[in-house]
Design an enzyme around this catalytic site. Structure first.
Site, short mmCIF file in Angstrom:
data_model
loop_
_atom_site.label_atom_id
_atom_site.label_comp_id
_atom_site.label_asym_id
_atom_site.label_seq_id
_atom_site.Cartn_x
_atom_site.Cartn_y
_atom_site.Cartn_z
CG ASP A 143 -2.05 1.06 1.07
OD1 ASP A 143 -2.38 1.43 -0.08
OD2 ASP A 143 -2.57 1.50 2.11
CE LYS A 145 -2.67 5.14 1.14
NZ LYS A 145 -4.12 4.93 1.13
CG ASN A 148 0.37 4.73 3.70
OD1 ASN A 148 -0.29 5.36 4.54
ND2 ASN A 148 -0.12 3.69 3.05
CG ASP A 161 -0.85 2.43 7.19
OD1 ASP A 161 -0.99 1.30 7.67
OD2 ASP A 161 -1.80 3.13 6.83
CB THR A 183 -4.46 3.30 -2.52
OG1 THR A 183 -4.27 3.14 -1.09
CG2 THR A 183 -5.23 4.58 -2.80
#
Length: 471
Positions: A143, A145, A148, A161, A183
């Protein structure tokens, strides 16, 4: 007045978490947890504390998920990853005490507009360095991005995260992951296909999207209709703006390759000229399960000014003042036996060995220092623990070997040696060539009691065991 004082005292007591942390402002929240700024009242260190509601995770069946996240955060200690300091719990709450990164999300910086190429390159280099370390440790973020990715006070990137991350043990028999997660704008096409995916290649795709966003100020695959966006992602349809250099465009074409089989790998990314410009390898070592940064291997002026004789005297003083080793109780000895090994709960490094010695602590440490000199390793000492750190860089960072001395009886000690970081093959080579012979010679010189065989605590089916089944 007295009433006001009492009220303030109650408020202060409520704000002090577990007698150590003063809770401050709310930094963020999710479905099951809230993150607060906090300060250690003794050390004045700033931290972030993630407070998780036990009842909610029990109802959601997320206990295994939380345990996995703790295990992963212990496994990925790197200067460009937000560090977990400790985990505490009460009857109703679980507390993650973590590094406080006060620079905020990288997303907030990008939201103001695209970044200069040298700034974007620095963040991308730090991101790839962190991701490479995770992959080498069998951890996949899934994840990645800008939301994060955090920035510290020095402007350095920190990956955060790991709630959706996975470890290699979760792969199915086909060697792939099958959980649909991530995401939408950053998810790789093979995840959308829902036929299984290589999580390392998924992270690389996300790194490509992040690099594009940093340089362009907008997403490579964007559409108000989510299905239309997914279609673009699945086909790998994007266009680089005119201000991208040819080198950067070629790199992004390889990063955002819709075919995971031909998508660029991390070693290939690191070999590209665009990436290598100004890149500095991160040096660090792990000691007592805590990451410590090393400043490019340079000595301070005070270190350089210390003469060799003064250094030797200082070493002797430290050895003379060493505390007595930790005594091993019956449970400790049983847990050393492979049949009762409990270390797998948290210890992800399996390489290790134990030696029994009648030598004093000072002599054991001197022997480890001699071995370190032979292989040109740095020695770091704390109480009865010794850390040997190599300087050669690798995918998994420099090789770090930890040795700890325990007291078995008043005249016998156990020396436990294990790899804490770095390449397994390099560790095995140094262990077989220097560590094992050196420590075995030390134990032989000290005339070990005949009833306690060498390597008794490192037993195997073919070797004598300190605690046999009949005992």
């Amino acid at each position: 007045m007295a009433e006001t004082t009492t009220s303030t005292t109650k408020k202060d007591a409520q704000a002090l978490l577990l007698g150590r942390y003063e809770i401050g402002k709310l930094l963020g929240h999710g479905s099951f947890a809230k993150v607060y700024y906090a300060r250690n009242v003794k050390t004045f260190e700033s931290v972030a504390i993630k407070i998780i509601d036990k009842e909610k995770i029990l109802k959601g069946g997320l206990i295994a998920h939380i345990k996995r996240e703790i295990s992963i955060l212990r496994r990925v200690r790197h200067p460009n990853i937000v560090q977990l300091f400790e985990v505490m719990a009460t009857k109703t709450k679980i507390f993650f005490v973590m590094e406080y990164v006060k620079g905020g999300e990288l997303f907030n910086k990008v939201a103001k507009g695209r970044l200069k190429e040298e700034v974007a390159r620095k963040y991308f280099q730090q991101l790839v360095s962190a991701v490479a370390f995770c992959h080498a440790r069998g951890v996949y973020h899934r994840d990645l991005k800008p939301e994060n990715l955090l920035l510290d006070e020095n402007g350095d990137l920190k990956v955060s995260d790991f709630g959706l991350s996975a470890v290699s043990d979760q792969m199915r028999q086909d060697g792939l992951f099958h959980t649909f997660c991530g995401t939408p704008a950053y998810v790789a096409p093979e995840v959308l296909a829902q036929k299984g995916y290589n999580a390392a290649k998924v992270d690389i795709w996300s790194c490509g999207v992040i690099l594009f966003v940093l340089m362009a100020g907008y997403l490579p695959f964007h559409d108000q209709n989510v299905m239309a966006m997914y279609k673009k992602i699945y086909k790998g349809e994007f266009r680089c703006p005119r201000w991208f250099s040819p080198e950067l465009t070629r790199l992004l074409t390889r990063l955002l390759d819709a075919n995971p089989e031909t998508r660029i790998t991390i070693p290939e990314i690191m070999s590209k000229r665009w990436f290598k410009k100004g890149f500095k390898h991160v040096k660090f070592y792990i000691e007592d399960d805590k990451l410590c940064s090393v400043q490019d291997g340079e000595e301070s002026e005070s270190d350089q000014s210390m003469s060799e004789s003064e250094s030797e005297l200082e070493s002797r003083r430290k050895l003379a003042s060493l505390p007595r080793p930790v005594s091993l109780n019956a449970f400790d000895i049983i847990s050393f036996s492979p049949g009762f090994d409990l270390s797998g709960l948290f210890d992800d490094e399996g390489e290790g060995a134990r030696f029994v010695s009648g030598a004093p602590v000072g002599k054991i440490i001197s022997k480890l220092e001699d071995i370190a000199k032979v292989v040109s390793f740095t020695v770091r000492k704390k109480d009865c623990r010794v850390s040997l750190e190599g300087s050669r860089e690798g995918v998994k960072g420099p090789l770090t070997i930890a040795a700890e001395i325990f007291e078995l009886t008043p005249t016998l000690r156990v020396v436990e040696v294990k790899k804490k970081g770095g390449d397994r093959r390099e560790y095995e080579d140094i262990y077989n060539r220097e560590l094992k012979p050196g420590l075995q010679n030390l134990t032989t010189d000290e005339s070990i009691a005949p009833h306690l065989p060498l390597d008794a605590l490192n037993s195997s089916p073919d070797s004598p065991n300190l605690l046999s089944d009949t005992e």
